[in-house]
Write a protein that holds these residues in place. Sequence first.
Motif, PDB file in Angstrom:
ATOM      1  N   UNK A 364      -5.123 -17.518  38.701  1.00 16.89           N
ATOM      2  CA  UNK A 364      -3.755 -17.253  39.152  1.00 16.89           C
ATOM      3  C   UNK A 364      -3.783 -16.903  40.641  1.00 16.89           C
ATOM      4  N   UNK A 365      -2.921 -17.565  41.409  1.00 12.48           N
ATOM      5  CA  UNK A 365      -2.785 -17.310  42.849  1.00 12.48           C
ATOM      6  C   UNK A 365      -1.881 -16.088  43.036  1.00 12.48           C
ATOM      7  N   UNK A 366      -2.451 -14.987  43.528  1.00 14.61           N
ATOM      8  CA  UNK A 366      -1.680 -13.754  43.728  1.00 14.61           C
ATOM      9  C   UNK A 366      -1.028 -13.692  45.110  1.00 14.61           C
ATOM     10  N   UNK A 367      -1.287 -14.676  45.955  1.00 16.92           N
ATOM     11  CA  UNK A 367      -0.730 -14.682  47.303  1.00 16.92           C
ATOM     12  C   UNK A 367       0.627 -15.401  47.353  1.00 16.92           C
ATOM     13  N   UNK A 372       1.642 -18.648  40.827  1.00 15.82           N
ATOM     14  CA  UNK A 372       1.353 -19.881  40.082  1.00 15.82           C
ATOM     15  C   UNK A 372      -0.133 -19.999  39.748  1.00 15.82           C
ATOM     16  N   UNK A 373      -0.444 -20.882  38.798  1.00 15.69           N
ATOM     17  CA  UNK A 373      -1.839 -21.157  38.436  1.00 15.69           C
ATOM     18  C   UNK A 373      -2.454 -22.105  39.462  1.00 15.69           C
ATOM     19  N   UNK A 374      -3.771 -22.052  39.585  1.00 13.90           N
ATOM     20  CA  UNK A 374      -4.521 -22.922  40.488  1.00 13.90           C
ATOM     21  C   UNK A 374      -5.179 -24.011  39.648  1.00 13.90           C
ATOM     22  N   UNK A 375      -5.053 -25.261  40.102  1.00 15.76           N
ATOM     23  CA  UNK A 375      -5.636 -26.390  39.358  1.00 15.76           C
ATOM     24  C   UNK A 375      -7.158 -26.337  39.497  1.00 15.76           C
ATOM     25  N   UNK A 376      -7.912 -26.196  38.403  1.00 17.97           N
ATOM     26  CA  UNK A 376      -9.372 -26.037  38.536  1.00 17.97           C
ATOM     27  C   UNK A 376     -10.062 -27.377  38.806  1.00 17.97           C
ATOM     28  N   UNK A 377     -11.038 -27.402  39.739  1.00 19.66           N
ATOM     29  CA  UNK A 377     -11.770 -28.645  40.008  1.00 19.66           C
ATOM     30  C   UNK A 377     -12.876 -28.912  38.998  1.00 19.66           C
ATOM     31  N   UNK A 412       1.517 -32.260  38.939  1.00 22.05           N
ATOM     32  CA  UNK A 412       0.889 -30.989  39.305  1.00 22.05           C
ATOM     33  C   UNK A 412       1.678 -30.197  40.333  1.00 22.05           C
ATOM     34  N   UNK A 413       2.969 -30.479  40.465  1.00 27.54           N
ATOM     35  CA  UNK A 413       3.746 -29.793  41.506  1.00 27.54           C
ATOM     36  C   UNK A 413       3.896 -28.300  41.215  1.00 27.54           C
ATOM     37  N   UNK A 414       3.751 -27.913  39.942  1.00 27.19           N
ATOM     38  CA  UNK A 414       3.918 -26.494  39.610  1.00 27.19           C
ATOM     39  C   UNK A 414       2.636 -25.709  39.847  1.00 27.19           C
ATOM     40  N   UNK A 415       1.537 -26.389  40.222  1.00 29.71           N
ATOM     41  CA  UNK A 415       0.291 -25.682  40.520  1.00 29.71           C
ATOM     42  C   UNK A 415       0.303 -25.163  41.949  1.00 29.71           C
ATOM     43  N   UNK A 493       0.405 -19.215  30.048  1.00 25.55           N
ATOM     44  CA  UNK A 493      -0.405 -19.891  31.062  1.00 25.55           C
ATOM     45  C   UNK A 493      -1.543 -20.624  30.363  1.00 25.55           C
ATOM     46  N   UNK A 494      -2.114 -21.590  31.073  1.00 22.46           N
ATOM     47  CA  UNK A 494      -3.222 -22.364  30.519  1.00 22.46           C
ATOM     48  C   UNK A 494      -2.731 -23.625  29.836  1.00 22.46           C
ATOM     49  N   UNK A 495      -3.685 -24.489  29.533  1.00 25.77           N
ATOM     50  CA  UNK A 495      -3.367 -25.786  28.935  1.00 25.77           C
ATOM     51  C   UNK A 495      -3.828 -25.904  27.496  1.00 25.77           C
ATOM     52  N   UNK A 496      -4.610 -24.951  27.015  1.00 27.79           N
ATOM     53  CA  UNK A 496      -5.163 -25.072  25.660  1.00 27.79           C
ATOM     54  C   UNK A 496      -4.054 -24.920  24.625  1.00 27.79           C
TER      55      UNK A 496
END
Length: 998
Positions: A364-367, A372-377, A412-415, A493-496
């Motif tokens: 989660x991006x706290x800044x 919002x959530x951060x898309x993991x690489x 992915x615009x919401x990331x 949150x999350x995709x699972x």
Amino acid sequence: MRRFLRPGHDPVRERLKRDLFQFNKTVEHGFPHQPSALGYSPFLRLMAIGTRSGAIKLYGAPGVEFMGLHEENNTVMQIHFIPDQCQLVTLLDDNSLHLWSLRQHGGASELREEHRFTLKGPPGSPPSATQVTAVLPHSSREVLYLGTESGNIFVVELPSFRVLEDRTISPEAVLQRVPEDNCSRRSCELVEVLREHPKNPDQILIGYSRGLIVLWDLQNNKATHHFLGSQQLENLYWQRDGSKFISCHYDGSYTQWPVSSDNRQPEPLENTVPYGPFPCKAISKIYWQTTKNGLPYIIFQGGMPRASYGDRHSISVIHGSQQTAFDFTSRVIDFFIIFSSDPAAEFDDPSALVVLAEEELVVIDLKSAGWPAVHPPYLASLHCSAITCSHHVSNIPLKLWERIISAGSKQNIHYSSMPWPIDGGTNIAPDPPQRDLLLTGHEDGTVRFWDASGVCLHLLYKLSTVRVFLTDADPNDNMNTLGEDEWPPLRKVGTFDPYSDDPRLGIQKIYLCKYSGYLAVAGTAGQVLVMELNDEDAEHVVDHAEADLLQDQEGYRWKGHEKLKTRDGPVRFEAGFQPFVLVQCQPPAVVTSLALHSEWKLVAFGTSHGFGLFDHQQKRLVFVKCTLHPSDQLALEGPLSRVKSLKKSLRQSFRRIRRSRVSSRKRRGGGGNASEVQEANAKFDQDALQEMELAPVQRKIEARSAEDSFTGFVRTLYFADTFLRDSSRHCPSLWAGTNGGTVYAFCLRVPPAERRMDEPVRAEQAKEIQLMHRAPVVGILVLDGRSTPLPEPLEVAHDLSKSPDMQGSHQLLVVSEEQFKVFTLPKVSSKLKLKLTALEGCRVRKVTVANFGSCKTDDYSENDLAVLTNLGDIQIISLPFLKLQIRFPCIRKEDVSGIASCVFTKYGQGFYLISPSEFERFSLSTKWLVEPRCIVDLPEVTSNNHVHSKSGPENAARKSSPGDCGEDERKSGRLMEHALLNDEKVLKEIQSTLEGGR
């Protein structure tokens, strides 16, 4: 003399095989199965994850990955990085401690286990006396503090793991400094947590399970302060300046405690139950992060009201008036905050919240506003819905690649746009030589497109087929919408999401043409969708067609599930792959095979009842062929009706045993007395039963009865432009192979491009081949006049392949579960065969043509068959002579799901599921190898604790020093030197001496 030469031994060929073939398991893609522990080093900016099977995995910047495995295969309970070192300590559930180091070897870093240690108590002491519950690596990097169930705190020297008995902190020593009226002996049982003072390394905070907290002076070996909590303690956290700390408790509350310079008994500043006043779940971990604007971030796990939200897995973030409880769909294992690690900084200024849940990693991006959530690489949750099939496409053209990425970026615009915050180490692996896609089909009707070019399996785009059908769930539902007054303020949150709205939506087969952008997807309820790539959102009607595979035959009745209901009228689709036609098989059985020819605009599909051909340009059914055997009623029961199938398969197994016994008696003849025959029969019965249970090493190919179940099950479909009627004219053709060992060949008449929409495609059955042993056909391949496999559709048009040789005679290769057989075309006369089962006792499960290049020269490459068997080994077989080249053990034969999930690539690599959430990647080629190669530089810590990173060849040897083998004296000397150079007093003394000299 030729009779006495060993067959197949050719020194030149043996050398060439070494240049072509090499087996390596290279990297694990996806999310670790059953994670159990989490660690983070702000110094190295690396994250570590431990699992229940004893694996430990380190992650940094994309491409920076390390893996280690404890020999014991026990659960990893805790992970702790040694401050300012490339080392970490793991605690397992067998109470053993393990020291791991990142060392440089061969120009890259490696993770190695250096030492292991188990804390032992005096003879006769109970196990709880030394059962480790809390671990604190001290900032001096010299010792570990180990809290135990008995309340003792042992001090262990690093790296030797020698117990310093004279420094043990016993409960009795603690109680001497605490007033008797405030606590008893039981107050010092079970050390819950140990925390070092952020400003004074000579003080540590000891938290006991029953609520007693003690500030211990390590220099004077005494308690300077004690704090009495009224509730069971869960965790502690120091504020950055060391003036206060926070305790969190079992009743869902947290308390602030001041730490005064005098010895006055401190009183709590504030006790808060954030989700009270009703009974709440425990707050198991808490962070208190200071910021420049004065409002702290309070971040904690748990604390939800028990009655209404006791089943939620949540982490709450409070910042002033902003408050959100992030709701996870799987249990939270642990979490950490990424904040300013510079000791000179006045504030924490947190930037990201990193949460390890049981089934996924969420950042989660706290800044940013809204957090919002951060898309993991990496660490993608492959199994967010269960994987049902996979399909690999090599060497994707740049144009298609960019269009897929563009479609994915719109999703992915919401990331958050923040860079990946865990960015330690340097990836030094070469750039991938080509763009590869791995497509996974899922139970919920989605297809995910993964960038499989390199070490990181990265999600590019997600396609959903749900919009075409009417289901219980509305795809426009937003699970994250909250009312303004809703309390607690939960946000998913999350995709699972393991729950599918309808199991019939499951994807079973995928076929992508990388040249035309056409995609065919087939599902569990007989649905076949043909799609094309569109760069913009669109709304259109999806054309429907039905394919009756039973062709109105009498006496058949489908007992399985119904077909999916489709939406009427136009359907709105996002940019990306959009369906334009749906072919519905009747009965709506699982689609078992699929082939797409984008040049001829044809799609072929097969089920357990037959196969059909559809013209997706004219949107017209060309033909259907029923392959159902008159006695095969089982194929009509559907996948959810298996009660009778078990009885039937057992009955058939025993029939086969009896037939074998009768044939073996005939072979033996009538000689011998009755007792010998009886004994032989008894022995044969026993052997036959073992054969059923244990998958033998050797057995002969045995003819199967036409009455065996699922003989009409279509296993493979194949398009080819070859000689089918006579040797003078070649024509388009469709080949189909069934479970009963039958191969059907159809001649196709495809009108030329200028008349393509005016004239229909016509098909006529030309051949039918019945293999004598009736083993299931798993692969069909046509070789041209040069004995080269025919190119893919449009491959020649894009100048990526030579035109096939149409002058020489073509050959047909039919691969069954038990043998490989080459036929001449068009006569279909047997030319060559390799009986795999008769020789090895194994059966073919997967087969593909792979191109293997030499690692010594770019001028030589060859096409071979890569074959996976039911024993889990991979065999390379040459074309066209069917000679076994080499065999590699790959998957355990007991791992049936792993074998079933395996997919080969065109260039000698492969993937298979080692768990529901992880792909193991392997390579059979010396030339194509994708594996992590990275360096973690050991930053240098100066006297003011600022971190500087040094790199270069002269530092490589020095940085790899921790844990060098056979150099104990040099190692201890280096450690002593390092400790001296980091001692502030020593450095000041050296500085003053140098200044005096000047």
